[in-house]
Design a protein around this motif. Structure first.
Motif, PDB file in Angstrom:
ATOM      1  N   SER A 185       0.832  -1.209   0.000  1.00 34.01           N
ATOM      2  CA  SER A 185       0.000   0.000   0.000  1.00 34.01           C
ATOM      3  C   SER A 185       0.868   1.261   0.000  1.00 34.01           C
ATOM      4  N   PRO A 186       1.676   1.473  -1.022  1.00 29.46           N
ATOM      5  CA  PRO A 186       2.624   2.591  -1.011  1.00 29.46           C
ATOM      6  C   PRO A 186       1.983   3.970  -1.012  1.00 29.46           C
ATOM      7  N   THR A 187       0.774   4.095  -1.551  1.00 32.89           N
ATOM      8  CA  THR A 187       0.150   5.423  -1.637  1.00 32.89           C
ATOM      9  C   THR A 187      -0.984   5.607  -0.618  1.00 32.89           C
ATOM     10  N   VAL A 188      -1.069   4.686   0.337  1.00 31.79           N
ATOM     11  CA  VAL A 188      -2.041   4.820   1.428  1.00 31.79           C
ATOM     12  C   VAL A 188      -1.255   5.056   2.716  1.00 31.79           C
ATOM     13  N   ILE A 189      -1.511   6.182   3.368  1.00 33.54           N
ATOM     14  CA  ILE A 189      -0.725   6.520   4.537  1.00 33.54           C
ATOM     15  C   ILE A 189      -1.092   5.621   5.710  1.00 33.54           C
ATOM     16  N   ASP A 190      -0.091   5.186   6.434  1.00 28.93           N
ATOM     17  CA  ASP A 190      -0.273   4.321   7.589  1.00 28.93           C
ATOM     18  C   ASP A 190      -1.190   4.986   8.619  1.00 28.93           C
ATOM     19  N   PRO A 191      -2.053   4.233   9.304  1.00 27.49           N
ATOM     20  CA  PRO A 191      -2.996   4.836  10.260  1.00 27.49           C
ATOM     21  C   PRO A 191      -2.342   5.670  11.353  1.00 27.49           C
ATOM     22  N   VAL A 199       3.488  16.537   5.656  1.00 26.58           N
ATOM     23  CA  VAL A 199       4.546  17.120   4.832  1.00 26.58           C
ATOM     24  C   VAL A 199       4.166  18.540   4.456  1.00 26.58           C
ATOM     25  N   GLY A 200       5.126  19.454   4.583  1.00 26.08           N
ATOM     26  CA  GLY A 200       4.905  20.853   4.220  1.00 26.08           C
ATOM     27  C   GLY A 200       6.193  21.484   3.751  1.00 26.08           C
ATOM     28  N   GLN A 201       6.140  22.775   3.438  1.00 29.98           N
ATOM     29  CA  GLN A 201       7.317  23.496   2.988  1.00 29.98           C
ATOM     30  C   GLN A 201       8.225  23.788   4.181  1.00 29.98           C
ATOM     31  N   SER A 202       9.482  23.361   4.084  1.00 24.76           N
ATOM     32  CA  SER A 202      10.427  23.551   5.182  1.00 24.76           C
ATOM     33  C   SER A 202      10.766  25.019   5.379  1.00 24.76           C
ATOM     34  N   ALA A 203      11.021  25.391   6.622  1.00 23.54           N
ATOM     35  CA  ALA A 203      11.473  26.749   6.944  1.00 23.54           C
ATOM     36  C   ALA A 203      12.960  26.921   6.703  1.00 23.54           C
ATOM     37  N   GLN A 204      13.675  25.814   6.472  1.00 24.65           N
ATOM     38  CA  GLN A 204      15.113  25.885   6.221  1.00 24.65           C
ATOM     39  C   GLN A 204      15.393  26.406   4.814  1.00 24.65           C
ATOM     40  N   PRO A 205      16.397  27.270   4.658  1.00 24.24           N
ATOM     41  CA  PRO A 205      16.775  27.730   3.314  1.00 24.24           C
ATOM     42  C   PRO A 205      17.109  26.547   2.413  1.00 24.24           C
ATOM     43  N   GLN A 206      16.500  26.495   1.263  1.00 24.99           N
ATOM     44  CA  GLN A 206      16.686  25.412   0.295  1.00 24.99           C
ATOM     45  C   GLN A 206      16.323  24.048   0.881  1.00 24.99           C
ATOM     46  N   GLY A 207      15.455  24.059   1.865  1.00 27.89           N
ATOM     47  CA  GLY A 207      15.077  22.809   2.520  1.00 27.89           C
ATOM     48  C   GLY A 207      14.039  22.007   1.761  1.00 27.89           C
ATOM     49  N   GLY A 208      13.360  22.665   0.803  1.00 31.15           N
ATOM     50  CA  GLY A 208      12.324  21.953   0.060  1.00 31.15           C
ATOM     51  C   GLY A 208      11.208  21.513   0.977  1.00 31.15           C
ATOM     52  N   GLU A 209      10.731  20.283   0.779  1.00 33.17           N
ATOM     53  CA  GLU A 209       9.700  19.750   1.663  1.00 33.17           C
ATOM     54  C   GLU A 209      10.304  19.315   2.994  1.00 33.17           C
ATOM     55  N   GLY A 210       9.513  19.459   4.040  1.00 30.73           N
ATOM     56  CA  GLY A 210       9.924  19.010   5.361  1.00 30.73           C
ATOM     57  C   GLY A 210       8.797  18.269   6.033  1.00 30.73           C
ATOM     58  N   LEU A 211       9.088  17.722   7.208  1.00 30.17           N
ATOM     59  CA  LEU A 211       8.094  16.962   7.964  1.00 30.17           C
ATOM     60  C   LEU A 211       7.714  17.742   9.222  1.00 30.17           C
ATOM     61  N   PHE A 212       6.421  17.752   9.539  1.00 34.85           N
ATOM     62  CA  PHE A 212       5.909  18.547  10.648  1.00 34.85           C
ATOM     63  C   PHE A 212       5.053  17.688  11.579  1.00 34.85           C
ATOM     64  N   ALA A 213       5.033  18.059  12.854  1.00 37.93           N
ATOM     65  CA  ALA A 213       4.248  17.334  13.858  1.00 37.93           C
ATOM     66  C   ALA A 213       2.772  17.685  13.738  1.00 37.93           C
ATOM     67  N   LYS A 214       1.944  16.673  13.693  1.00 32.05           N
ATOM     68  CA  LYS A 214       0.500  16.873  13.606  1.00 32.05           C
ATOM     69  C   LYS A 214      -0.143  16.892  14.996  1.00 32.05           C
ATOM     70  N   TYR A 284       4.752   7.828  -3.157  1.00 28.76           N
ATOM     71  CA  TYR A 284       4.956   7.035  -1.940  1.00 28.76           C
ATOM     72  C   TYR A 284       4.669   7.898  -0.717  1.00 28.76           C
ATOM     73  N   ARG A 285       3.733   7.462   0.114  1.00 25.53           N
ATOM     74  CA  ARG A 285       3.399   8.208   1.332  1.00 25.53           C
ATOM     75  C   ARG A 285       2.935   7.295   2.464  1.00 25.53           C
ATOM     76  N   ASN A 286       3.210   6.009   2.363  1.00 27.89           N
ATOM     77  CA  ASN A 286       2.792   5.092   3.425  1.00 27.89           C
ATOM     78  C   ASN A 286       3.464   5.443   4.749  1.00 27.89           C
ATOM     79  N   THR A 287       4.759   5.743   4.724  1.00 27.93           N
ATOM     80  CA  THR A 287       5.462   6.290   5.881  1.00 27.93           C
ATOM     81  C   THR A 287       6.233   7.519   5.415  1.00 27.93           C
TER      82      THR A 287
END
Length: 370
Positions: A185-191, A199-214, A284-287
């Protein structure tokens, strides 16, 4: 089963070095069902379990050696805690750790034996709110559906729970055996992942996408899984790659075999990789732990290993301090500074320049700058 019959007899008759446990639940009482702060209540109860070697104190329990498939009173890295209480008839309320590796979750069931084999058992993620309900064999999840724990109560020293199925159309299946694959299930996010991070836009310069706490986390909490593709370097690090191609291929993999406990029997050469064509969350967004950006200082997570319910052994990131909802997550990649991508080398030099005086920095950077 034969081993357990002997052990169960000993529970009722033996004296001496018999294991018993005490918990935050009274051993002689059944409480009303509670529907408030269920996950927090369950986690506090689970963390309150304390093994004791005193007769007439607490209630009988055991450690279970999953390698040898037998019960014991001795705790070590191969054993997990097992507790149960008679419910009605021959039925028991049973709880067992999945692994001694922290954050690997627990199994709950109502059954007549201790094998954790059946069609209505529950794997509970380490948030103690999210679950998978379905078919298990000898404590291994085979298939099932997502569920949430909606109620809990104390029952003579242990907890009893009620669950409610969610997303019944999504059937999760064990794919731990799959190598060179993203799983089923690569495109189904784990429960768990769906409730923990985004996933969102990183605050780091040239960081691209980053991971954030929900949601909020405290130190030691599992934050995100790092599954991806279990493979070997020979399958993607080819001799004819250019330097740029090599670092691109190298960008999203972790030396998983080096990190794993020996009891998992993960080959030391095994890595977990997110190949180039799978690095967008549309593919891919399972994890999602692979989306965590790097910092040398000011990190709030660290890499770890964990047993996932259907992926088996995987990597993860774990909170190293309190993390508030909405905060960006960072981890130290810990690359070898003599053999690392250009961007990492540049950040390291910048970090060292801020961290040490100029004389020391000049010594450290001698021969390092190309």
């Amino acid at each position: 089963m034969f081993v357990w019959i002997i052990f169960a007899g000993c529970l009722g008759m033996c004296i001496g070095d018999q294991l018993r446990v005490i918990t935050s639940c009274p051993t002689d009482d059944v409480s009303e069902w509670n529907k408030k702060h269920v996950g927090e209540e369950l986690k506090m109860w689970w963390n309150s379990i304390t093994p004791v070697h005193k007769q007439n104190f607490g209630f009988p329990s055991a450690f279970y050696n999953r390698q040898k498939k037998q019960f014991t009173t001795v705790s070590n890295s191969d054993t997990v805690i097992f507790i149960s209480r008679e419910l009605y008839g021959r039925k028991k309320l049973m709880w067992q750790e999945v692994d001694s590796e922290k954050n690997s979750g627990v199994i709950f069931g109502i059954a007549t034996d201790t094998k954790f084999t059946g069609d209505d058992l529950t794997y509970i993620y380490p948030d103690f709110k999210t679950a998978l309900v379905g078919r298990f064999k000898n404590g291994i999840f085979e298939n099932g559906t997502e569920a949430v724990i909606i109620a809990e109560r104390c029952y003579k020293g242990v907890k009893q729970i009620k669950t409610k199925v969610k997303n019944p159309e999504q059937i999760w299946k064990n794919d731990a055996h799959m190598i060179n694959s993203t799983g089923l299930s690569p495109t189904v996010i784990d429960p768990f992942e769906r409730k923990a991070v985004y996933v969102g836009q990183s605050a780091q310069p040239q960081g691209g996408e980053g991971l954030f706490a929900k949601r909020n986390f405290v130190a030691g909490d599992l934050v995100s899984y790092f599954a991806g593709v279990k493979t070997y370097e020979d399958n993607f690090m080819f001799d004819n790659l250019t330097v740029d191609e090599m670092w691109e291929a190298h960008a999203y993999y972790i030396n998983f075999g080096d990190m794993s406990p020996s009891r998992w029997k993960v080959p030391v050469e095994m890595v977990i990789d997110i190949p180039v064509h799978l690095r967008g969350i549309e593919s891919y967004r399972n994890t999602l732990a692979h989306k965590t950006n790097h910092l040398f200082s000011g990190t709030n997570t660290m890499f770890d290993t964990v047993l996932h319910p259907y992926h088996g052994p995987v990597a993860s990131i774990v909170a190293t301090k309190q993390i508030k909802r909405g905060e960006e997550l960072f981890v130290n990649y810990n690359y070898d500074t003599q053999n690392c991508p250009p961007w990492y080398k540049k950040l390291w030099l910048k970090h060292m320049k801020k961290s040490v005086n100029k004389k020391t920095f000049g010594f450290l950077s001698n021969g390092f700058i190309e």
